[in-house]
Design a protein around this motif. Structure first.
Motif, PDB file in Angstrom:
ATOM      1  N   MET A 110       0.833  -1.151   0.000  1.00  0.00           N
ATOM      2  CA  MET A 110       0.000   0.000   0.000  1.00  0.00           C
ATOM      3  C   MET A 110       0.893   1.234   0.000  1.00  0.00           C
ATOM      4  SD  MET A 110      -1.890  -2.298   0.338  1.00  0.00           S
ATOM      5  CE  MET A 110      -3.505  -2.118  -0.037  1.00  0.00           C
ATOM      6  N   ARG A 163      -0.260   4.255  -5.693  1.00  0.00           N
ATOM      7  CA  ARG A 163      -1.232   3.323  -6.244  1.00  0.00           C
ATOM      8  C   ARG A 163      -2.315   4.067  -7.004  1.00  0.00           C
ATOM      9  NH1 ARG A 163      -5.554  -0.218  -3.178  1.00  0.00           N
ATOM     10  NH2 ARG A 163      -6.917   1.181  -4.248  1.00  0.00           N
ATOM     11  N   ASP A 182      -7.067   1.871   1.824  1.00  0.00           N
ATOM     12  CA  ASP A 182      -6.852   0.586   1.168  1.00  0.00           C
ATOM     13  C   ASP A 182      -7.417  -0.573   1.993  1.00  0.00           C
ATOM     14  OD1 ASP A 182      -5.580   1.887  -0.896  1.00  0.00           O
ATOM     15  OD2 ASP A 182      -3.558   1.406  -0.195  1.00  0.00           O
TER      16      ASP A 182
END
Length: 76
Positions: free
Chosen positions: A1, A5, A42
């Motif tokens: 993460m 992203r 996330d």
């Protein structure tokens, strides 16, 4: 993460989420606010993706067997 992203990336798998959570918990110091915020986003998205699948598995074949046997949906 991580912060790089893309929003269009596919949902990470269970192994990558486990590795990410392990990394997060192993840190000696708290991550920066932005990193924690992105990690939270996330993890929340992964949980929202996973929970319906777990619920579907929980409703799976066992409920069908109880229904065919004339049960009322409770196993106890």
């Amino acid at each position: 993460m991580n912060a790089t992203r893309e929003e269009t990336d596919a949902m990470p798998g269970t192994v990558s989420m486990r590795a990410s959570a392990t990394w997060f918990l192993d840190q000696d110091t708290l991550p920066r606010h932005e990193s924690a915020k992105l990690y939270h986003r996330d993890l929340k998205a992964f949980a929202e993706h996973l929970i319906p699948k777990v619920e579907q598995l929980a409703r799976g074949p066992a409920q069908g067997r109880r229904a065919r046997a004339g049960g009322h949906g409770r196993s106890w």
